[in-house]
Design an enzyme around this catalytic site. Sequence first.
Site, PDB file in Angstrom:
ATOM      1  N   CYS A   1       0.822  -1.192   0.000  1.00  0.00           N
ATOM      2  CA  CYS A   1       0.000   0.000   0.000  1.00  0.00           C
ATOM      3  C   CYS A   1       0.864   1.252   0.000  1.00  0.00           C
ATOM      4  O   CYS A   1       2.092   1.187  -0.055  1.00  0.00           O
ATOM      5  CB  CYS A   1      -0.895   0.015   1.238  1.00  0.00           C
TER       6      CYS A   1
ATOM      7  N   ALA B   1      -4.937  -4.418  -2.221  1.00  0.00           N
ATOM      8  CA  ALA B   1      -5.429  -5.555  -1.453  1.00  0.00           C
ATOM      9  C   ALA B   1      -4.720  -6.837  -1.879  1.00  0.00           C
ATOM     10  O   ALA B   1      -4.774  -7.231  -3.040  1.00  0.00           O
ATOM     11  CB  ALA B   1      -6.936  -5.700  -1.635  1.00  0.00           C
ATOM     12  N   VAL B   2      -4.048  -7.487  -0.916  1.00  0.00           N
ATOM     13  CA  VAL B   2      -3.300  -8.720  -1.181  1.00  0.00           C
ATOM     14  C   VAL B   2      -3.737  -9.846  -0.251  1.00  0.00           C
ATOM     15  O   VAL B   2      -3.899 -10.984  -0.668  1.00  0.00           O
ATOM     16  CB  VAL B   2      -1.778  -8.465  -1.048  1.00  0.00           C
TER      17      VAL B   2
END
Length: 615
Positions: free
Chosen positions: A2, A52-53
Amino acid sequence: MCGIAGWVDYARDLTTEADTARAMTREMALRGPDDEGLWLSEHAAIGHRRLAVIDIEGGKQPMVDPSGQVVLTYSGEVYNYRELRDELRARGHEFATESDTEVVLRSYLEWGAELVDRLNGMYAFAIWDGRSEELLLVRDRIGVKPLFFYELPDGILFGSEPKAILANPLVRRKIDTTGFCGFLTGSPTPGRTPFTGVHDLKPGRLLRASRDGIDVRTYWKLESRPHEDDLPETIANVRSLLEDIVSRQLVSDVPLCMLLSGGLDSSVLTALAQRAVNGDGHPGELRSFAVDFEGYAENFRPDDMRDTPDRPFVHDVAQHVGSRHRDIMLGTDDLFDPETRRSVLHAWDLPYHLGDMDISLFLLFRAIREHSTVAISGEAADEVFGGYPWIHDEAALNMPIFPWMAAAIGGGAPPPFSLFDPGLIERIKLGEYLMGLYSDSVAKVPHLDGEEGEERKMREVMHLHLTRFVRNLLDRKDRTSMAVGLEVRVPFCDHRLVEYVFNAPWSMKKCDGREKSLLRKATEDLLPQSVLDRRKAVFPATQDPRYDMGLRAELKRILDSDDEPVRPYLDLGTAREVADEVVEHVTSPWPRLRIESVVRMNLWLKEYDVDMSGL
Protein backbone atom coordinates in the site's frame (compact mmCIF):
# COMPACT_ATOMS: atom_id res chain seq x y z
CA MET A 1 1.13 -3.58 -0.26
CA CYS A 2 0.00 0.00 0.00
CA GLY A 3 0.85 3.69 0.28
CA ILE A 4 0.76 5.59 3.54
CA ALA A 5 0.74 9.30 4.34
CA GLY A 6 0.13 11.50 7.34
CA TRP A 7 0.52 14.72 9.25
CA VAL A 8 0.99 15.33 12.96
CA ASP A 9 0.93 18.90 14.19
CA TYR A 10 0.60 19.94 17.84
CA ALA A 11 0.11 23.62 16.98
CA ARG A 12 -2.98 23.39 14.76
CA ASP A 13 -6.34 21.68 14.51
CA LEU A 14 -5.97 19.15 11.68
CA THR A 15 -9.70 18.47 11.52
CA THR A 16 -9.77 21.69 9.48
CA GLU A 17 -7.03 20.40 7.14
CA ALA A 18 -8.90 17.47 5.63
CA ASP A 19 -8.42 18.67 2.05
CA THR A 20 -4.64 18.85 2.39
CA ALA A 21 -4.45 15.51 4.20
CA ARG A 22 -6.61 13.94 1.52
CA ALA A 23 -4.39 15.43 -1.21
CA MET A 24 -1.31 13.90 0.47
CA THR A 25 -3.03 10.53 0.64
CA ARG A 26 -4.21 10.62 -2.96
CA GLU A 27 -0.63 11.12 -4.14
CA MET A 28 -0.25 7.47 -3.10
CA ALA A 29 -3.08 6.30 -5.39
CA LEU A 30 -0.84 4.29 -7.73
CA ARG A 31 0.58 2.36 -4.77
CA GLY A 32 -2.93 1.60 -3.57
CA PRO A 33 -5.50 1.50 -6.37
CA ASP A 34 -8.08 -0.59 -4.49
CA ASP A 35 -9.22 1.63 -1.61
CA GLU A 36 -8.64 4.91 0.23
CA GLY A 37 -9.01 5.87 3.88
CA LEU A 38 -8.39 8.97 6.00
CA TRP A 39 -8.61 9.28 9.80
CA LEU A 40 -8.61 12.72 11.42
CA SER A 41 -8.24 14.03 14.94
CA GLU A 42 -7.20 17.38 16.37
CA HIS A 43 -3.47 16.78 16.02
CA ALA A 44 -3.18 13.81 13.64
CA ALA A 45 -4.24 13.06 10.08
CA ILE A 46 -3.57 9.45 9.04
CA GLY A 47 -4.05 8.43 5.40
CA HIS A 48 -3.92 5.16 3.49
CA ARG A 49 -4.18 3.86 -0.08
CA ARG A 50 -4.63 0.11 -0.35
CA LEU A 51 -3.42 -2.58 -2.72
CA ALA A 52 -5.43 -5.55 -1.45
CA VAL A 53 -3.30 -8.72 -1.18
CA ILE A 54 -4.32 -10.53 2.03
CA ASP A 55 -7.88 -10.62 3.45
CA ILE A 56 -9.40 -8.55 0.67
CA GLU A 57 -12.53 -7.62 2.63
CA GLY A 58 -11.10 -7.35 6.15
CA GLY A 59 -7.88 -5.38 5.71
CA LYS A 60 -9.27 -1.87 5.27
CA GLN A 61 -7.20 1.01 6.65
CA PRO A 62 -6.43 3.16 8.55
CA MET A 63 -7.20 0.49 11.14
CA VAL A 64 -8.35 1.65 14.57
CA ASP A 65 -8.25 -0.32 17.84
CA PRO A 66 -11.49 -0.95 19.76
CA SER A 67 -10.85 2.07 22.03
CA GLY A 68 -10.72 4.35 19.01
CA GLN A 69 -7.43 5.88 20.15
CA VAL A 70 -4.73 3.85 18.41
CA VAL A 71 -4.60 4.12 14.62
CA LEU A 72 -2.42 2.20 12.15
CA THR A 73 -1.59 2.91 8.51
CA TYR A 74 0.54 0.12 7.15
CA SER A 75 2.38 -0.81 3.97
CA GLY A 76 4.03 -4.16 3.34
CA GLU A 77 3.83 -7.76 4.43
CA VAL A 78 4.61 -9.46 7.73
CA TYR A 79 5.39 -13.03 6.80
CA ASN A 80 5.16 -14.47 10.32
CA TYR A 81 1.78 -12.90 11.04
CA ARG A 82 0.06 -16.25 11.55
CA GLU A 83 2.41 -17.25 14.36
CA LEU A 84 2.08 -13.81 15.93
CA ARG A 85 -1.70 -14.01 15.70
CA ASP A 86 -1.69 -17.36 17.52
CA GLU A 87 0.52 -15.92 20.25
CA LEU A 88 -1.67 -12.86 20.64
CA ARG A 89 -4.81 -14.99 20.83
CA ALA A 90 -3.18 -16.98 23.61
CA ARG A 91 -2.67 -13.65 25.39
CA GLY A 92 -6.38 -12.84 25.12
CA HIS A 93 -6.62 -10.81 21.91
CA GLU A 94 -9.63 -11.32 19.67
CA PHE A 95 -9.36 -10.74 15.93
CA ALA A 96 -12.02 -9.40 13.60
CA THR A 97 -10.06 -10.01 10.37
CA GLU A 98 -7.56 -12.44 8.82
CA SER A 99 -5.18 -9.62 7.80
CA ASP A 100 -1.59 -9.11 8.85
CA THR A 101 -2.53 -5.45 9.39
CA GLU A 102 -4.60 -6.31 12.44
CA VAL A 103 -1.74 -8.47 13.73
CA VAL A 104 0.59 -5.46 13.59
CA LEU A 105 -1.95 -3.25 15.35
CA ARG A 106 -2.57 -5.74 18.15
CA SER A 107 1.16 -6.44 18.46
CA TYR A 108 1.57 -2.76 19.26
CA LEU A 109 -1.23 -2.90 21.82
CA GLU A 110 0.51 -5.86 23.47
CA TRP A 111 4.19 -4.96 23.22
CA GLY A 112 4.33 -1.28 22.31
CA ALA A 113 7.29 -0.20 20.22
CA GLU A 114 9.05 -3.47 21.03
CA LEU A 115 6.82 -5.15 18.45
CA VAL A 116 9.56 -4.38 15.92
CA ASP A 117 11.72 -7.16 17.37
CA ARG A 118 9.04 -9.74 16.52
CA LEU A 119 8.26 -8.88 12.89
CA ASN A 120 9.61 -10.75 9.88
CA GLY A 121 8.87 -9.05 6.60
CA MET A 122 9.03 -5.92 4.49
CA TYR A 123 7.06 -3.03 5.90
CA ALA A 124 6.75 0.65 6.63
CA PHE A 125 4.02 1.81 8.98
CA ALA A 126 2.83 4.60 11.21
CA ILE A 127 0.94 4.28 14.49
CA TRP A 128 -0.74 7.25 16.11
CA ASP A 129 -1.35 6.63 19.80
CA GLY A 130 -3.96 9.11 20.97
CA ARG A 131 -3.45 8.05 24.59
CA SER A 132 0.03 9.61 24.65
CA GLU A 133 -0.36 11.78 21.53
CA GLU A 134 2.71 10.14 20.01
CA LEU A 135 3.45 9.00 16.47
CA LEU A 136 5.53 5.92 15.79
CA LEU A 137 7.16 5.42 12.36
CA VAL A 138 8.84 2.09 11.57
CA ARG A 139 10.79 0.85 8.55
CA ASP A 140 11.84 -2.76 7.95
CA ARG A 141 15.35 -3.96 8.70
CA ILE A 142 16.78 -4.04 5.17
CA GLY A 143 14.80 -1.11 3.77
CA VAL A 144 12.64 -2.93 1.23
CA LYS A 145 9.69 -0.64 1.84
CA PRO A 146 10.25 3.13 1.74
CA LEU A 147 9.30 5.74 4.31
CA PHE A 148 10.01 9.49 4.16
CA PHE A 149 9.45 12.27 6.67
CA TYR A 150 9.70 16.04 6.98
CA GLU A 151 10.11 17.73 10.34
CA LEU A 152 7.83 20.68 11.10
CA PRO A 153 8.32 23.23 13.90
CA ASP A 154 5.52 21.52 15.85
CA GLY A 155 5.15 18.12 14.23
CA ILE A 156 5.96 15.94 11.25
CA LEU A 157 4.81 14.93 7.75
CA PHE A 158 5.36 11.41 6.43
CA GLY A 159 4.67 9.27 3.38
CA SER A 160 5.68 6.20 1.42
CA GLU A 161 7.08 8.51 -1.26
CA PRO A 162 8.27 12.13 -1.30
CA LYS A 163 5.27 13.14 -3.41
CA ALA A 164 2.97 12.67 -0.42
CA ILE A 165 5.03 15.16 1.58
CA LEU A 166 5.44 17.56 -1.34
CA ALA A 167 1.65 17.77 -1.63
CA ASN A 168 1.61 19.75 1.62
CA PRO A 169 2.06 23.51 1.01
CA LEU A 170 4.29 23.77 4.09
CA VAL A 171 7.14 22.06 2.17
CA ARG A 172 9.55 23.93 -0.11
CA ARG A 173 10.95 22.11 -3.14
CA LYS A 174 14.61 23.00 -2.78
CA ILE A 175 17.87 21.14 -3.43
CA ASP A 176 21.07 21.74 -1.47
CA THR A 177 24.72 20.86 -2.09
CA THR A 178 24.59 17.52 -0.27
CA GLY A 179 21.52 16.44 -2.19
CA PHE A 180 23.07 17.48 -5.49
CA CYS A 181 26.28 15.55 -4.72
CA GLY A 182 24.16 12.50 -3.93
CA PHE A 183 22.45 12.73 -7.31
CA LEU A 184 25.65 13.34 -9.31
CA THR A 185 27.42 10.33 -7.79
CA GLY A 186 24.42 8.03 -7.46
CA SER A 187 25.42 7.71 -3.79
CA PRO A 188 23.09 9.73 -1.57
CA THR A 189 23.95 10.38 2.05
CA PRO A 190 21.96 7.81 4.08
CA GLY A 191 18.80 9.40 5.40
CA ARG A 192 18.92 12.30 2.93
CA THR A 193 17.09 13.03 -0.32
CA PRO A 194 17.85 15.78 -2.88
CA PHE A 195 14.86 17.69 -1.47
CA THR A 196 16.10 19.78 1.45
CA GLY A 197 14.43 18.64 4.66
CA VAL A 198 12.79 15.55 3.16
CA HIS A 199 14.43 12.64 4.95
CA ASP A 200 14.54 8.96 4.17
CA LEU A 201 13.96 6.98 7.37
CA LYS A 202 16.91 4.59 7.39
CA PRO A 203 16.32 0.82 7.40
CA GLY A 204 15.99 -0.76 10.82
CA ARG A 205 14.97 2.55 12.39
CA LEU A 206 12.10 3.56 14.63
CA LEU A 207 11.03 7.20 14.87
CA ARG A 208 8.97 8.71 17.70
CA ALA A 209 7.33 12.09 17.30
CA SER A 210 5.83 13.78 20.36
CA ARG A 211 5.35 17.24 21.79
CA ASP A 212 8.99 17.02 22.91
CA GLY A 213 10.21 16.62 19.33
CA ILE A 214 11.52 13.76 17.17
CA ASP A 215 13.67 10.88 18.35
CA VAL A 216 15.09 8.18 16.05
CA ARG A 217 16.63 4.96 17.32
CA THR A 218 18.11 1.89 15.65
CA TYR A 219 16.31 -1.35 16.44
CA TRP A 220 18.33 -3.52 14.02
CA LYS A 221 21.66 -3.38 12.22
CA LEU A 222 24.12 -5.86 10.80
CA GLU A 223 26.36 -7.24 13.53
CA SER A 224 29.44 -9.42 13.33
CA ARG A 225 29.31 -12.71 15.18
CA PRO A 226 31.56 -15.77 15.12
CA HIS A 227 30.31 -18.37 12.63
CA GLU A 228 30.28 -21.74 14.37
CA ASP A 229 28.99 -24.02 11.56
CA ASP A 230 31.28 -25.94 9.21
CA LEU A 231 30.80 -25.78 5.44
CA PRO A 232 28.31 -28.69 5.07
CA GLU A 233 26.23 -27.32 7.96
CA THR A 234 26.32 -23.83 6.47
CA ILE A 235 25.17 -25.08 3.07
CA ALA A 236 22.35 -27.05 4.70
CA ASN A 237 21.27 -24.05 6.79
CA VAL A 238 21.20 -21.77 3.75
CA ARG A 239 18.95 -24.26 1.97
CA SER A 240 16.66 -24.61 4.96
CA LEU A 241 16.34 -20.85 5.35
CA LEU A 242 15.56 -20.40 1.66
CA GLU A 243 12.87 -23.06 1.72
CA ASP A 244 11.19 -21.45 4.73
CA ILE A 245 11.47 -17.93 3.32
CA VAL A 246 10.02 -18.81 -0.08
CA SER A 247 7.19 -20.81 1.47
CA ARG A 248 6.22 -17.85 3.66
CA GLN A 249 6.38 -15.35 0.81
CA LEU A 250 4.07 -17.37 -1.43
CA VAL A 251 1.10 -16.53 0.81
CA SER A 252 -1.31 -14.35 -1.16
CA ASP A 253 -5.03 -14.06 -1.82
CA VAL A 254 -4.36 -12.62 -5.31
CA PRO A 255 -2.44 -13.95 -8.35
CA LEU A 256 1.32 -14.33 -7.79
CA CYS A 257 4.21 -14.85 -10.22
CA MET A 258 8.00 -15.09 -10.48
CA LEU A 259 10.44 -12.66 -12.08
CA LEU A 260 12.79 -14.95 -14.00
CA SER A 261 16.06 -13.76 -15.57
CA GLY A 262 17.77 -17.11 -16.13
CA GLY A 263 20.42 -16.19 -13.58
CA LEU A 264 21.16 -18.21 -10.47
CA ASP A 265 19.16 -16.02 -8.07
CA SER A 266 15.77 -15.86 -9.77
CA SER A 267 16.09 -19.45 -10.98
CA VAL A 268 16.62 -20.72 -7.44
CA LEU A 269 13.52 -18.89 -6.21
CA THR A 270 11.43 -20.12 -9.13
CA ALA A 271 12.47 -23.73 -8.51
CA LEU A 272 11.80 -23.47 -4.77
CA ALA A 273 8.45 -21.81 -5.38
CA GLN A 274 7.37 -24.51 -7.80
CA ARG A 275 8.28 -27.18 -5.24
CA ALA A 276 6.34 -25.36 -2.55
CA VAL A 277 3.30 -24.98 -4.81
CA ASN A 278 3.42 -28.71 -5.50
CA GLY A 279 4.12 -29.56 -1.86
CA ASP A 280 0.71 -31.02 -1.16
CA GLY A 281 1.08 -33.57 -3.95
CA HIS A 282 -1.22 -31.72 -6.34
CA PRO A 283 0.62 -29.90 -9.13
CA GLY A 284 -0.09 -26.17 -9.15
CA GLU A 285 0.49 -23.57 -11.81
CA LEU A 286 3.30 -21.09 -11.26
CA ARG A 287 3.62 -18.19 -13.69
CA SER A 288 6.96 -16.63 -14.61
CA PHE A 289 7.90 -13.55 -16.64
CA ALA A 290 11.11 -12.21 -18.17
CA VAL A 291 12.04 -8.98 -19.93
CA ASP A 292 13.57 -9.08 -23.41
CA PHE A 293 14.29 -6.67 -26.25
CA GLU A 294 13.42 -7.00 -29.91
CA GLY A 295 16.48 -8.37 -31.72
CA TYR A 296 18.51 -8.55 -28.49
CA ALA A 297 19.29 -12.27 -28.44
CA GLU A 298 19.85 -12.45 -32.19
CA ASN A 299 22.27 -9.49 -32.27
CA PHE A 300 23.80 -9.78 -28.80
CA ARG A 301 27.34 -8.55 -28.21
CA PRO A 302 29.12 -9.54 -24.96
CA ASP A 303 29.97 -6.52 -22.80
CA ASP A 304 31.77 -5.91 -19.52
CA MET A 305 28.71 -6.96 -17.46
CA ARG A 306 27.11 -9.71 -19.57
CA ASP A 307 28.56 -12.68 -21.45
CA THR A 308 25.27 -13.97 -22.81
CA PRO A 309 21.65 -12.90 -23.36
CA ASP A 310 19.10 -14.13 -20.83
CA ARG A 311 16.55 -15.78 -23.08
CA PRO A 312 18.07 -19.30 -23.53
CA PHE A 313 18.62 -19.67 -19.79
CA VAL A 314 15.16 -18.32 -18.95
CA HIS A 315 13.59 -20.94 -21.18
CA ASP A 316 15.80 -23.71 -19.74
CA VAL A 317 14.59 -22.91 -16.24
CA ALA A 318 10.93 -22.53 -17.21
CA GLN A 319 11.00 -25.92 -18.92
CA HIS A 320 12.98 -27.51 -16.09
CA VAL A 321 10.62 -26.44 -13.28
CA GLY A 322 7.44 -26.42 -15.36
CA SER A 323 6.41 -22.80 -14.89
CA ARG A 324 3.92 -21.16 -17.24
CA HIS A 325 6.28 -18.65 -18.78
CA ARG A 326 5.94 -15.51 -20.88
CA ASP A 327 8.63 -13.18 -22.29
CA ILE A 328 7.78 -9.47 -22.21
CA MET A 329 9.27 -8.11 -25.45
CA LEU A 330 10.20 -4.41 -25.59
CA GLY A 331 11.23 -2.20 -28.49
CA THR A 332 13.48 0.85 -28.56
CA ASP A 333 10.47 3.09 -29.21
CA ASP A 334 8.96 1.79 -25.97
CA LEU A 335 12.06 2.85 -24.05
CA PHE A 336 12.01 6.35 -25.51
CA ASP A 337 8.33 7.08 -25.18
CA PRO A 338 8.16 10.50 -23.43
CA GLU A 339 5.14 9.62 -21.29
CA THR A 340 6.77 6.43 -20.10
CA ARG A 341 9.96 8.26 -19.15
CA ARG A 342 7.87 10.85 -17.30
CA SER A 343 6.00 8.08 -15.48
CA VAL A 344 9.27 6.51 -14.34
CA LEU A 345 10.52 9.86 -13.02
CA HIS A 346 7.27 10.45 -11.12
CA ALA A 347 7.41 6.93 -9.74
CA TRP A 348 10.73 7.69 -8.05
CA ASP A 349 10.19 11.45 -7.42
CA LEU A 350 13.97 11.81 -7.32
CA PRO A 351 16.52 12.26 -10.13
CA TYR A 352 18.36 9.00 -9.37
CA HIS A 353 18.41 6.55 -12.24
CA LEU A 354 19.91 3.53 -13.96
CA GLY A 355 18.98 4.78 -17.40
CA ASP A 356 17.06 2.49 -19.72
CA MET A 357 17.16 -0.25 -17.08
CA ASP A 358 14.67 1.78 -15.01
CA ILE A 359 12.36 2.16 -17.98
CA SER A 360 12.46 -1.47 -19.07
CA LEU A 361 11.81 -2.58 -15.48
CA PHE A 362 8.77 -0.28 -15.30
CA LEU A 363 7.45 -1.62 -18.62
CA LEU A 364 8.02 -5.20 -17.46
CA PHE A 365 6.06 -4.56 -14.28
CA ARG A 366 3.27 -2.82 -16.16
CA ALA A 367 2.87 -5.83 -18.44
CA ILE A 368 2.98 -8.28 -15.52
CA ARG A 369 0.29 -6.34 -13.65
CA GLU A 370 -2.21 -7.40 -16.31
CA HIS A 371 -1.83 -10.97 -15.00
CA SER A 372 -0.57 -10.80 -11.38
CA THR A 373 -0.73 -8.54 -8.35
CA VAL A 374 2.32 -10.01 -6.57
CA ALA A 375 5.72 -10.95 -7.98
CA ILE A 376 8.78 -12.54 -6.38
CA SER A 377 12.22 -11.23 -7.33
CA GLY A 378 15.82 -12.34 -6.86
CA GLU A 379 17.02 -8.85 -5.90
CA ALA A 380 19.80 -8.65 -3.26
CA ALA A 381 21.27 -12.15 -3.74
CA ASP A 382 24.44 -10.59 -5.17
CA GLU A 383 24.80 -8.38 -2.11
CA VAL A 384 24.14 -11.25 0.30
CA PHE A 385 26.24 -13.96 -1.36
CA GLY A 386 28.87 -11.91 -3.23
CA GLY A 387 27.90 -12.04 -6.87
CA TYR A 388 29.09 -8.88 -8.58
CA PRO A 389 32.25 -9.10 -10.71
CA TRP A 390 33.95 -6.23 -8.88
CA ILE A 391 33.63 -8.10 -5.57
CA HIS A 392 36.17 -10.52 -7.04
CA ASP A 393 38.36 -7.82 -8.62
CA GLU A 394 41.38 -7.16 -6.39
CA ALA A 395 42.25 -3.90 -8.14
CA ALA A 396 38.75 -2.50 -7.59
CA LEU A 397 38.72 -3.56 -3.95
CA ASN A 398 42.02 -1.85 -3.20
CA MET A 399 40.92 1.59 -4.41
CA PRO A 400 39.79 3.98 -1.62
CA ILE A 401 36.28 4.39 -3.05
CA PHE A 402 33.17 2.24 -3.32
CA PRO A 403 34.16 -0.89 -5.27
CA TRP A 404 31.36 -0.56 -7.84
CA MET A 405 32.68 2.91 -8.70
CA ALA A 406 36.23 1.63 -8.81
CA ALA A 407 35.18 -1.06 -11.29
CA ALA A 408 33.54 1.51 -13.57
CA ILE A 409 36.64 3.73 -13.46
CA GLY A 410 38.88 0.75 -14.12
CA GLY A 411 36.73 -0.19 -17.10
CA GLY A 412 37.16 3.24 -18.61
CA ALA A 413 33.55 4.43 -18.14
CA PRO A 414 33.23 8.21 -17.76
CA PRO A 415 31.75 9.23 -14.41
CA PRO A 416 28.01 10.02 -14.49
CA PHE A 417 28.75 13.68 -13.64
CA SER A 418 31.29 14.21 -16.44
CA LEU A 419 28.98 16.44 -18.52
CA PHE A 420 28.46 18.89 -15.67
CA ASP A 421 30.51 22.06 -15.28
CA PRO A 422 33.93 21.29 -13.69
CA GLY A 423 33.75 24.60 -11.83
CA LEU A 424 30.47 23.52 -10.25
CA ILE A 425 31.93 20.12 -9.38
CA GLU A 426 34.84 21.83 -7.64
CA ARG A 427 32.64 24.38 -5.87
CA ILE A 428 30.36 21.79 -4.32
CA LYS A 429 33.43 19.69 -3.35
CA LEU A 430 32.15 16.56 -4.99
CA GLY A 431 35.41 14.66 -4.44
CA GLU A 432 35.40 15.46 -0.73
CA TYR A 433 31.76 14.41 -0.52
CA LEU A 434 32.44 11.03 -2.10
CA MET A 435 35.59 10.31 -0.08
CA GLY A 436 33.85 11.33 3.12
CA LEU A 437 30.85 9.15 2.37
CA TYR A 438 33.10 6.17 1.68
CA SER A 439 35.19 6.73 4.83
CA ASP A 440 32.09 7.07 6.97
CA SER A 441 30.63 3.89 5.48
CA VAL A 442 33.78 1.87 6.14
CA ALA A 443 33.99 3.20 9.69
CA LYS A 444 30.57 1.73 10.43
CA VAL A 445 31.59 -1.84 9.51
CA PRO A 446 31.52 -4.11 12.59
CA HIS A 447 34.60 -6.33 12.77
CA LEU A 448 35.38 -9.35 14.91
CA ASP A 449 38.30 -9.12 17.29
CA GLY A 450 41.47 -10.20 15.54
CA GLU A 451 39.88 -10.24 12.08
CA GLU A 452 42.60 -9.54 9.53
CA GLY A 453 43.61 -9.81 5.90
CA GLU A 454 41.13 -11.05 3.31
CA GLU A 455 38.39 -11.83 5.83
CA ARG A 456 38.51 -8.30 7.25
CA LYS A 457 38.51 -6.70 3.81
CA MET A 458 35.66 -8.83 2.49
CA ARG A 459 33.52 -8.14 5.54
CA GLU A 460 33.89 -4.45 4.68
CA VAL A 461 33.00 -5.09 1.03
CA MET A 462 29.91 -7.14 1.87
CA HIS A 463 28.76 -4.60 4.47
CA LEU A 464 29.08 -1.77 1.93
CA HIS A 465 26.93 -3.67 -0.54
CA LEU A 466 24.27 -4.56 2.02
CA THR A 467 24.01 -1.07 3.50
CA ARG A 468 24.80 1.16 0.51
CA PHE A 469 24.67 -0.44 -2.93
CA VAL A 470 21.47 -2.44 -2.48
CA ARG A 471 19.54 0.61 -1.30
CA ASN A 472 19.20 2.21 -4.73
CA LEU A 473 18.23 -1.12 -6.30
CA LEU A 474 15.51 -1.76 -3.72
CA ASP A 475 14.19 1.79 -4.08
CA ARG A 476 14.13 1.41 -7.87
CA LYS A 477 12.26 -1.87 -7.70
CA ASP A 478 9.75 -0.55 -5.17
CA ARG A 479 8.94 2.64 -7.10
CA THR A 480 8.69 1.12 -10.56
CA SER A 481 6.54 -1.77 -9.33
CA MET A 482 4.23 0.16 -7.03
CA ALA A 483 3.69 2.78 -9.74
CA VAL A 484 1.65 0.14 -11.55
CA GLY A 485 0.12 -1.42 -8.42
CA LEU A 486 2.38 -4.49 -8.36
CA GLU A 487 3.80 -5.82 -5.10
CA VAL A 488 7.31 -7.25 -5.47
CA ARG A 489 8.67 -9.48 -2.71
CA VAL A 490 12.40 -10.06 -2.22
CA PRO A 491 13.16 -13.31 -0.35
CA PHE A 492 16.91 -12.70 -0.26
CA CYS A 493 16.24 -9.67 1.98
CA ASP A 494 14.91 -11.82 4.83
CA HIS A 495 16.98 -10.56 7.76
CA ARG A 496 17.63 -14.08 9.06
CA LEU A 497 19.35 -15.06 5.82
CA VAL A 498 21.21 -11.73 5.60
CA GLU A 499 22.56 -12.08 9.15
CA TYR A 500 23.56 -15.71 8.72
CA VAL A 501 25.38 -15.35 5.40
CA PHE A 502 27.01 -12.04 6.39
CA ASN A 503 28.77 -13.85 9.21
CA ALA A 504 29.82 -16.88 7.15
CA PRO A 505 33.55 -16.59 6.37
CA TRP A 506 34.55 -15.35 2.93
CA SER A 507 36.36 -18.64 2.40
CA MET A 508 32.94 -20.33 2.47
CA LYS A 509 31.35 -17.73 0.18
CA LYS A 510 33.95 -18.64 -2.49
CA CYS A 511 34.29 -22.33 -1.58
CA ASP A 512 34.02 -23.57 -5.19
CA GLY A 513 36.12 -20.74 -6.60
CA ARG A 514 33.13 -18.95 -8.13
CA GLU A 515 30.79 -16.13 -7.19
CA LYS A 516 27.88 -17.00 -4.87
CA SER A 517 29.38 -20.39 -3.98
CA LEU A 518 27.12 -20.91 -0.96
CA LEU A 519 23.95 -20.26 -2.91
CA ARG A 520 25.07 -22.49 -5.76
CA LYS A 521 26.03 -25.34 -3.43
CA ALA A 522 22.80 -25.08 -1.44
CA THR A 523 20.57 -25.31 -4.52
CA GLU A 524 22.52 -27.20 -7.19
CA ASP A 525 19.98 -30.06 -7.21
CA LEU A 526 17.19 -27.67 -8.27
CA LEU A 527 18.53 -26.23 -11.51
CA PRO A 528 19.55 -27.15 -15.05
CA GLN A 529 23.30 -27.38 -15.59
CA SER A 530 23.26 -24.45 -17.99
CA VAL A 531 22.22 -22.09 -15.19
CA LEU A 532 24.64 -23.57 -12.67
CA ASP A 533 27.48 -22.96 -15.12
CA ARG A 534 26.38 -19.44 -16.11
CA ARG A 535 28.41 -16.44 -14.99
CA LYS A 536 26.74 -13.47 -13.31
CA ALA A 537 24.93 -11.16 -15.73
CA VAL A 538 23.31 -7.92 -14.54
CA PHE A 539 19.82 -6.78 -15.51
CA PRO A 540 19.78 -6.43 -19.31
CA ALA A 541 20.21 -3.09 -21.04
CA THR A 542 19.33 -2.46 -24.65
CA GLN A 543 22.19 -2.71 -27.16
CA ASP A 544 20.30 -0.96 -29.94
CA PRO A 545 22.42 2.04 -31.04
CA ARG A 546 19.19 3.86 -31.92
CA TYR A 547 18.57 4.26 -28.20
CA ASP A 548 21.95 5.93 -27.69
CA MET A 549 21.44 8.17 -30.71
CA GLY A 550 18.04 9.15 -29.30
CA LEU A 551 19.72 10.13 -26.03
CA ARG A 552 22.23 12.26 -27.91
CA ALA A 553 19.43 13.94 -29.84
CA GLU A 554 17.72 14.83 -26.56
CA LEU A 555 21.01 16.13 -25.16
CA LYS A 556 21.47 18.28 -28.27
CA ARG A 557 17.93 19.65 -27.88
CA ILE A 558 18.73 20.66 -24.29
CA LEU A 559 21.97 22.35 -25.38
CA ASP A 560 20.24 24.26 -28.19
CA SER A 561 17.60 25.77 -25.89
CA ASP A 562 18.21 28.60 -23.44
CA ASP A 563 15.11 27.61 -21.46
CA GLU A 564 16.15 24.13 -20.28
CA PRO A 565 16.80 24.34 -16.51
CA VAL A 566 19.81 22.00 -16.39
CA ARG A 567 21.74 23.87 -19.10
CA PRO A 568 23.48 26.44 -16.81
CA TYR A 569 25.06 23.59 -14.83
CA LEU A 570 26.66 21.79 -17.78
CA ASP A 571 30.08 21.74 -19.39
CA LEU A 572 28.68 22.90 -22.71
CA GLY A 573 31.78 22.10 -24.78
CA THR A 574 32.14 18.52 -23.58
CA ALA A 575 28.38 17.99 -23.75
CA ARG A 576 28.31 19.11 -27.41
CA GLU A 577 31.16 16.76 -28.29
CA VAL A 578 29.25 13.85 -26.75
CA ALA A 579 25.98 14.90 -28.41
CA ASP A 580 27.67 14.87 -31.83
CA GLU A 581 29.18 11.40 -31.45
CA VAL A 582 27.88 8.70 -33.81
CA VAL A 583 27.06 5.33 -32.21
CA GLU A 584 27.42 2.29 -34.45
CA HIS A 585 27.24 -0.40 -31.81
CA VAL A 586 26.99 -0.55 -28.01
CA THR A 587 29.67 -2.42 -26.07
CA SER A 588 28.73 -1.17 -22.60
CA PRO A 589 25.69 0.59 -21.11
CA TRP A 590 27.74 2.62 -18.62
CA PRO A 591 28.94 5.51 -20.87
CA ARG A 592 25.34 6.43 -21.66
CA LEU A 593 24.63 7.09 -17.98
CA ARG A 594 26.35 10.51 -18.17
CA ILE A 595 23.79 11.55 -20.80
CA GLU A 596 20.97 9.98 -18.84
CA SER A 597 22.06 12.06 -15.82
CA VAL A 598 21.59 15.28 -17.76
CA VAL A 599 18.28 14.20 -19.30
CA ARG A 600 16.84 12.95 -16.00
CA MET A 601 17.95 16.03 -14.03
CA ASN A 602 16.50 18.36 -16.64
CA LEU A 603 13.12 16.63 -16.58
CA TRP A 604 13.15 16.50 -12.77
CA LEU A 605 13.82 20.23 -12.46
CA LYS A 606 10.97 21.02 -14.83
CA GLU A 607 8.41 18.56 -13.50
CA TYR A 608 9.04 19.31 -9.83
CA ASP A 609 9.81 23.04 -10.06
CA VAL A 610 12.91 22.66 -7.88
CA ASP A 611 14.66 25.68 -6.38
CA MET A 612 18.41 25.39 -7.17
CA SER A 613 19.48 28.56 -5.35
CA GLY A 614 21.04 26.48 -2.56
CA LEU A 615 23.93 25.57 -4.86
